[in-house]
Design an enzyme around this catalytic site. Structure first.
Site, PDB file in Angstrom:
ATOM      1  N   CYS A 120       0.803  -1.225   0.000  1.00 12.09           N
ATOM      2  CA  CYS A 120       0.000   0.000   0.000  1.00 12.09           C
ATOM      3  C   CYS A 120       0.837   1.278   0.000  1.00 12.09           C
ATOM      4  O   CYS A 120       0.325   2.352  -0.302  1.00 12.09           O
ATOM      5  CB  CYS A 120      -0.951   0.013   1.188  1.00 12.09           C
ATOM      6  SG  CYS A 120      -2.149  -1.338   1.187  1.00 12.09           S
ATOM      7  N   HIS A 256      -3.149   7.471   2.751  1.00 12.35           N
ATOM      8  CA  HIS A 256      -3.570   6.180   2.205  1.00 12.35           C
ATOM      9  C   HIS A 256      -4.960   5.876   2.729  1.00 12.35           C
ATOM     10  O   HIS A 256      -5.251   6.047   3.916  1.00 12.35           O
ATOM     11  CB  HIS A 256      -2.589   5.090   2.627  1.00 12.35           C
ATOM     12  CG  HIS A 256      -3.061   3.702   2.335  1.00 12.35           C
ATOM     13  ND1 HIS A 256      -3.585   3.336   1.118  1.00 12.35           N
ATOM     14  CD2 HIS A 256      -3.091   2.580   3.115  1.00 12.35           C
ATOM     15  CE1 HIS A 256      -3.913   2.061   1.151  1.00 12.35           C
ATOM     16  NE2 HIS A 256      -3.633   1.579   2.350  1.00 12.35           N
ATOM     17  N   ASN A 286     -10.043   0.245   0.076  1.00 10.79           N
ATOM     18  CA  ASN A 286      -8.584   0.289   0.102  1.00 10.79           C
ATOM     19  C   ASN A 286      -8.068  -0.188  -1.252  1.00 10.79           C
ATOM     20  O   ASN A 286      -8.141  -1.376  -1.564  1.00 10.79           O
ATOM     21  CB  ASN A 286      -8.066  -0.611   1.226  1.00 10.79           C
ATOM     22  CG  ASN A 286      -6.557  -0.620   1.342  1.00 10.79           C
ATOM     23  OD1 ASN A 286      -5.850  -0.131   0.466  1.00 10.79           O
ATOM     24  ND2 ASN A 286      -6.057  -1.184   2.434  1.00 10.79           N
TER      25      ASN A 286
END
EC number: 2.3.1.180
Length: 329
Positions: A120, A256, A286
């Site tokens: 990520c 994020h 996500n």
């Protein structure tokens, strides 16, 4: 490891772009095949829906859509690129890289092209590398975060399948003598491997009879949450201290998009009201390395982020990896 721009050349974000698959999967849709509810998902994550790549639609397809928009916004032709760097943990193939596939499709053949896998944190890592290309004399660098995380989900595991979505975001970096990326701060700790990982690889392989065999995301959610909040706090503090900045000098936090509670915790640390924080997790889920550049693109195209403002980008991902980028847009 901190990288500061002590010279006169900065990497300025000249254009941004993003791309989402058409198919939308709502929380209610998920209820049809896994024991969950819209309320359960929203309370714990802030997610309402996510986009899912169509059959045959690959990470490089999404990257291509985002790249075209970023190049157009920057006024840069593919032939003018000196490097293409793609942050991804879900490449089309083991090799060639997504960046090479994207390069060929764009018609930018000849420039450097490679992927960065930091889960990520992939886009923030790739942005740090792209900035070094600019400081080293490159003229135009395309940096992309692109993922098809839904391809590696166990759709019967409600602790993970509700979290992730697919998408891509991109930026074009150009040299500038006055403004741009001020610093990036990149970190990792491989000791946390089994809190968030995928147990399948080429060299290690897997035995079909083993428990948890198969391409899937395995996560110890509460432990990941604790480490993420702690490390993001630390990297925010590190970034501010590096520049002698007061936290109130940050105009926008672009984090994020993993979990709304993690985002809120970081905003609280910065004493930043949520209306100065870019949030897309409710609509995108996500999207791993794609989340930061997609959030940045949305904030710029909506007119919220303006030239001259100070932006703090941060991310945390499997590895564990984490990092930040401070820039004046």
């Amino acid at each position: 490891m901190a990288h500061s721009n002590a010279g006169r050349v900065y990497a300025r974000i000249a254009g941004t772009g993003s791309f989402l698959p058409e198919k939308v999967l709502s929380n209610d849709d998920l209820r049809q095949f896994v024991d969950t509810s819209d309320e359960w998902i929203r309370e714990r994550t802030g997610i309402r829906q996510r986009h899912v790549a169509a059959e045959g639609q690959t990470t490089s397809d999404l990257a291509y859509g985002a790249a075209l928009r970023a190049l157009e916004a920057a006024g840069v032709a593919p032939s003018e690129l000196d490097a293409i760097i793609v942050g991804t943990t879900t490449p089309d193939l083991i090799f060639p890289s997504v960046a090479c596939l994207l390069q060929h499709r764009l018609g930018a053949n000849g420039c450097a092209a490679f992927d960065v896998n930091a889960a990520c944190s992939g886009f923030v890592y790739a942005l740090g590398v792209g900035e070094k290309f600019i400081r080293g004399g490159a003229g135009n660098v395309l940096v992309v975060g692109a993922e098809t995380l839904t391809r590696m989900l166990d759709w019967s595991d409600r602790s993970t399948c509700v979290l992730f979505g697919d998408g891509a975001g991109a930026v074009v970096l150009k040299p500038d003598t006055e403004t741009g990326i001020l610093s990036t701060h990149l970190h990792a700790d491989g000791g946390f491997k089994e809190l968030l990982w995928n147990p399948v690889g080429v060299s290690a392989g897997f035995k079909p009879e083993e428990k948890n065999a198969g391409v899937r995301v395995l996560m110890a959610g509460s432990e990941v949450f604790k480490v993420a909040v702690k490390t993001l706090d630390a990297v925010v503090e590190e970034t501010l201290e590096h520049h002698g900045l007061d936290r109130h000098e940050i105009d926008w936090l672009i984090p994020h998009q993993a979990n709304l509670r993690i985002i809120q915790a970081t905003a609280k640390r910065l004493d930043m009201p949520m209306d100065r924080v870019v949030v897309t997790v409710d609509r995108h889920g996500n999207t791993s390395a794609a989340s930061v550049p997609m959030a940045l693109d949305e904030a710029i195209r909506s007119g919220r982020v303006q030239r001259g403002q100070m932006l703090l980008l941060e991310a945390f991902g499997g590895g564990f990896t984490w990092g930040s980028a401070l820039l004046r847009y």
